[in-house]
Write an enzyme that holds these catalytic residues in place. Structure first.
Site, mmCIF file in Angstrom:
data_model
loop_
_atom_site.group_PDB
_atom_site.id
_atom_site.type_symbol
_atom_site.label_atom_id
_atom_site.label_comp_id
_atom_site.label_asym_id
_atom_site.label_seq_id
_atom_site.Cartn_x
_atom_site.Cartn_y
_atom_site.Cartn_z
ATOM 1 N N GLU A 73 26.711 50.294 73.210
ATOM 2 C CA GLU A 73 25.336 49.801 73.089
ATOM 3 C C GLU A 73 25.196 48.351 73.522
ATOM 4 O O GLU A 73 24.095 47.870 73.776
ATOM 5 C CB GLU A 73 24.811 49.989 71.659
ATOM 6 C CG GLU A 73 25.396 49.058 70.624
ATOM 7 C CD GLU A 73 26.694 49.583 70.040
ATOM 8 O OE1 GLU A 73 27.113 49.099 68.993
ATOM 9 O OE2 GLU A 73 27.286 50.497 70.652
ATOM 10 N N ASP A 85 12.247 39.151 110.873
ATOM 11 C CA ASP A 85 13.361 39.649 110.066
ATOM 12 C C ASP A 85 12.897 40.234 108.734
ATOM 13 O O ASP A 85 13.676 40.925 108.064
ATOM 14 C CB ASP A 85 14.364 38.522 109.781
ATOM 15 C CG ASP A 85 15.127 38.085 111.019
ATOM 16 O OD1 ASP A 85 15.389 38.950 111.873
ATOM 17 O OD2 ASP A 85 15.442 36.896 111.133
ATOM 18 N N ASP A 132 21.598 38.115 112.770
ATOM 19 C CA ASP A 132 21.353 37.477 114.058
ATOM 20 C C ASP A 132 22.496 36.501 114.291
ATOM 21 O O ASP A 132 23.225 36.140 113.375
ATOM 22 C CB ASP A 132 20.010 36.741 114.005
ATOM 23 C CG ASP A 132 19.497 36.389 115.396
ATOM 24 O OD1 ASP A 132 20.250 36.589 116.369
ATOM 25 O OD2 ASP A 132 18.358 35.899 115.496
ATOM 26 N N ASN A 192 38.988 56.765 69.671
ATOM 27 C CA ASN A 192 38.749 56.634 68.227
ATOM 28 C C ASN A 192 37.880 57.776 67.710
ATOM 29 O O ASN A 192 38.134 58.355 66.646
ATOM 30 C CB ASN A 192 38.074 55.298 67.931
ATOM 31 C CG ASN A 192 39.090 54.226 67.584
ATOM 32 O OD1 ASN A 192 40.280 54.481 67.549
ATOM 33 N ND2 ASN A 192 38.611 53.017 67.347
#
Length: 823
Positions: free
Chosen positions: A291, A598, A333, A662
């Site tokens: 969490e 661009d 470029d 666990n």
């Protein structure tokens, strides 16, 4: 002050003429004073579409809306109703501490990201107190007079006062891909936005031309602001977000199956009370769920962003860091990337290649009086020593645009008017009917055109950028248009040199070693491109031209794009097609650019990269801003991005494997133990201490081997790692169970205490193994991480001997148990 109503209420502001609109807004074409602007900023608020940030209290409440948190709070409430006050109170305290810690760390990360974003504030040019100023776009107010030129983002909804060959890209607002022609007309009867030729709008950008305009609406009162209020458009998911979503779904499926199994076994088979079984199952779910992952990601990515900022790389959106690190193709470029970006005028020659002062004179005339797009070529001309132009005055302008690839300036001298044109030779030579050499004109013959072409190609082959310069005598006109660009006289060529960066070859080699293929996509001609690429170690022999791409199918283009390193004479549409094809073939594609054309590529790439001095529209479209235009800086940023992602993956791999181990142990133990293997409250406390210790992971070092190649989400690997390593770790737990039951003959409380300490110690210390594939002496963890781990283990060992131990269900452990634990 009377201000016109919102843009959506009739009549729209563009229906009125400029004088009427200015009177209604208590403004003039001369703009506002600083005092008036300050007062209006307080009245109307900042010119920003961003929603008001939620209050801290509301942010905390939203953290409490997590489904698992709500279930735990409900369980605490039920426990309280049934008289389990201590249990209920402790559950509520632990949940509240987790939420507050999550909020605090996420808030700090967001603050850090906001500070970085301020480094790349978009600005606008406004007329204040009679002078033009550059101010942050957020400070624009209604009544301001703004100046626009090619490459500018339009900072607000505004009515044009005057314009010169103004074309605006309104695709973001209207969906129309072709630039819209704008003119400062007296008025327009139509109220339709698409007919508003005398108005410009926030969110659009200037493609070519110049203009001044008076601001009518700002922020959320603009046309695009109204749309944003009704449709909160979420940006496209990054690969990082897609990965976290897939990871979350995997955890959810595992949690549901585990909870159902444990609840059924305890409640229906072993007949444990439903409430206790429910609390135990939910506590298991919390123990399995990472969490704190959103918080760990925020902390790690913001720490990475701060490190990247110190290396001159500013990240506008934290989730982009993972995309940056996983990028395996960089499209760029050549100008400023491979070259110095410091352009100098080298030659000014006639068609035969002989130096000619007239070429310099006409080129400087055009550059000095141009007010449209800002070009480094113009700066190089103006700063070069040149003939005196004081006797010339400007009479008109035809601004540069990307369709014509040229600009023209009308000037007046003692003998009349001249229209001086300069631009790409391909856009100027076809308009020339004669040429000038040694002050004499001659008609262009085929032989002369071949000579001119040879000179142009020779200069380009030397790596120089070439502009053609031409002129013609014209009559005085109130306005000049592209139709006036005909029957020109070619004077010659101005050649500029932008030398390769000394660091470019090494930077390219470093990127290749880091698993990133660099592909040059330029609008320049192939001769200049080939010369530069060869000088920096890129294969310039297999250059592909834009015209070839149009004849290539999508299937063939994918193979061509992967095999080719250099593309020349490519348009923005062709760049987009290449990137789209590469992405479809499974590559993570970055695009680096700083120009107006661009912007589409920056927006459509996985990672849009620009520089701090780029045009506004490019900086806005990019997600990462380089404070220094350098491939070395970019390479450093990529490695930092990979380090950040590496630390996030440490938490995920550790959390999923150790937590699953666990929980697997608890689920297994619940089958044969006559009591619950650990109380729900103890599981929550164990999980809380463990998660707090993991807050130090962002400080950890990352192996050089990890950052050597692009890294991407691999959910299958994470799942297999969890399902294999988790149960293996359970061997230690089952060994502990045996020792506690058969050696120590543990009571229920002693069993809970012993396993609490052992499980926390083993799942915390395992980070020292999972964090690296190298021997410990070759990859040392950070001191902060080591401190966090051992403090967590120490807390677990000390808790059973404190005053709160009985409330937590713990008892003092015998000394032999600690000997077993160390072993």
């Amino acid at each position: 002050m009377a201000i016109a109503g919102p843009a959506s209420s009739p009549p729209p502001f563009w229906v009125d003429d400029v004088d009427t609109l200015c009177r209604s807004m208590d403004s003039t074409p001369a703009g506002l004073t600083a005092a008036e602007a300050k007062q209006r900023l307080q009245e109307f608020g900042p010119n920003d579409l961003a929603r008001q940030r939620k209050s801290a209290a509301l942010e905390i409440i939203l953290f409490f809306t997590n489904p698992l948190v709500l279930i735990l709070l409900l369980a605490a409430l039920v426990s309280g109703v049934m008289g389990e006050y201590v249990n209920a109170g402790l559950i509520a305290v632990i949940v509240s501490l987790s939420v507050l810690l999550n909020f605090f760390q996420a808030y700090r990360s967001q603050q850090a990201a906001d500070r970085l974003r301020q480094l790349v504030v978009t600005t606008a040019t406004v007329l204040r107190d009679g002078g033009w100023l550059e101010i942050p776009q957020a400070d624009i107010v209604p009544g301001d007079v703004i100046r626009l030129s090619a490459g500018d983002l339009i900072p607000a909804d505004a009515r044009l006062i005057e314009s010169q060959t103004l074309y605006v890209n309104e695709a973001a607002l209207t969906g129309e891909s072709m630039p819209a022609r704008k003119e400062a007309q007296s008025s327009i009867a139509s109220t339709a936005l698409v007919d508003a030729r005398d108005a410009v709008f926030l969110g659009t950008s200037v493609v070519s031309g110049t203009a001044t305009a008076v601001v009518a609406h700002t922020g959320r009162q603009t046309e695009i602001g109204h749309i944003a209020q009704h449709l909160a458009a979420r940006p496209p998911q990054t690969e990082f977000e897609r990965g976290t979503h897939a990871f979350g779904m995997m955890i959810m499926r595992t949690v549901i199956l585990l909870v159902l199994f444990v609840f059924v076994v305890n409640a229906l088979v072993k007949h444990t009370s439903y409430l206790e079984s429910f609390l135990f199952a939910i506590a298991l779910a919390v123990g399995l769920t990472p969490e704190f992952l959103p918080m760990i990601m925020s902390v790690t990515l913001s720490a990475g962003a701060l490190r990247m900022a110190r290396k001159k790389v500013v990240v506008k959106r934290l989730a982009t860091i993972e995309n940056f690190g996983s990028m395996d193709i960089l499209c760029s470029d050549k100008t400023g990337t491979l070259t110095e970006g410091k352009i100098a005028l080298e030659q000014y020659v006639d068609i035969h290649g002989d130096t000619d002062q007239n070429v310099l004179l006409y080129a400087v005339l055009n550059a000095a009086f141009e007010t449209g797009i800002k070009s480094p070529l113009d700066d190089a001309l103006v700063h070069h020593s040149h003939p005196d132009i004081a006797r010339y005055t400007k009479a008109g302008e035809i601004p540069f645009d990307f369709l014509r690839r040229r600009s023209s300036i009308a000037v007046q001298d003692g003998s009349g008017y001249l229209l001086v044109t300069k631009g790409a030779p391909e856009g100027v030579l076809p308009l020339c009917q004669d040429f000038e050499r040694g002050g004499k004109k001659a008609l262009f013959q085929d032989e002369d055109r071949q000579i001119a072409d040879q000179t142009f190609r020779r200069l380009s082959g030397e790596g120089q950028r070439v502009l053609a310069v031409a002129y013609r005598r014209v009559t005085h006109n109130a306005r000049y248009t592209p139709e006036d660009e005909h029957n020109l006289t070619l004077v010659g060529f101005a050649a500029f040199l932008d030398p390769p960066k000394e660091s470019a070859a090494k930077a390219l080699a470093d990127l290749r070693e880091a698993g990133i293929a660099v592909k040059i996509m330029t609008g320049d001609n192939e001769l200049v491109t080939q010369a530069i690429c060869c000088q920096v170690g890129l294969d310039g022999t297999g250059i592909v031209l834009g015209e070839h791409l149009d004849r290539t199918s999508d299937e063939a283009l994918g193979v061509l794009a992967e095999r080719t390193s250099v593309f020349a004479r490519v348009s923005p549409e062709q760049k987009n097609r290449l990137m789209r094809t590469l992405r479809e073939r499974g590559h993570v594609v970055g695009f680096m650019g700083d120009g107006i054309n661009d912007a589409p590529s920056l927006h459509n790439a996985d990672v849009g990269i620009s520089v701090s001095d780029a045009v506004d529209v490019a900086k806005e479209a990019a997600e990462i801003i380089l404070l220094e235009e350098s491939l070395e800086v970019l390479h450093d940023g990529v490695l930092e991005g990979r380090r950040s992602f590496g630390n996030v993956m440490k938490y995920i791999m550790m959390g999923t494997s150790s937590n699953f181990g666990n929980m697997f142990s608890m689920a297994g133990a619940s089958l044969f133990l006559p009591f619950l293997p650990m109380l729900p409250l103890q599981i929550l406390l164990n999980n809380f201490i463990y998660d707090v210790s993991q807050l130090t992971i962002p400080s950890d070092r990352v192996d050089n081997g990890y950052v050597a190649k692009p890294k991407r989400w691999n959910i299958n690997f994470i799942q297999h790692f969890m399902l294999i390593v988790g149960p293996i770790s359970s061997i230690y737990d089952f060994l502990t169970f045996g020792v506690l039951i058969w050696l120590f003959h543990s009571s229920e409380a002693l069993f809970h205490t012993g396993w609490f300490v052992e499980s926390l110690a083993t799942q915390t210390l395992v980070i020292l193994v999972i964090r690296t594939s190298l021997p410990p002496w070759k990859s040392r963890p950070s001191r902060t991480l080591v401190a966090g781990i051992f403090i967590a283990v120490a807390v677990a060992m000390v808790l059973p001997f404190t005053a709160v131990s009985s409330a937590l269900g713990f008892v003092a452990l015998p000394v032999p148990f600690f000997i077993f634990l160390v072993v």
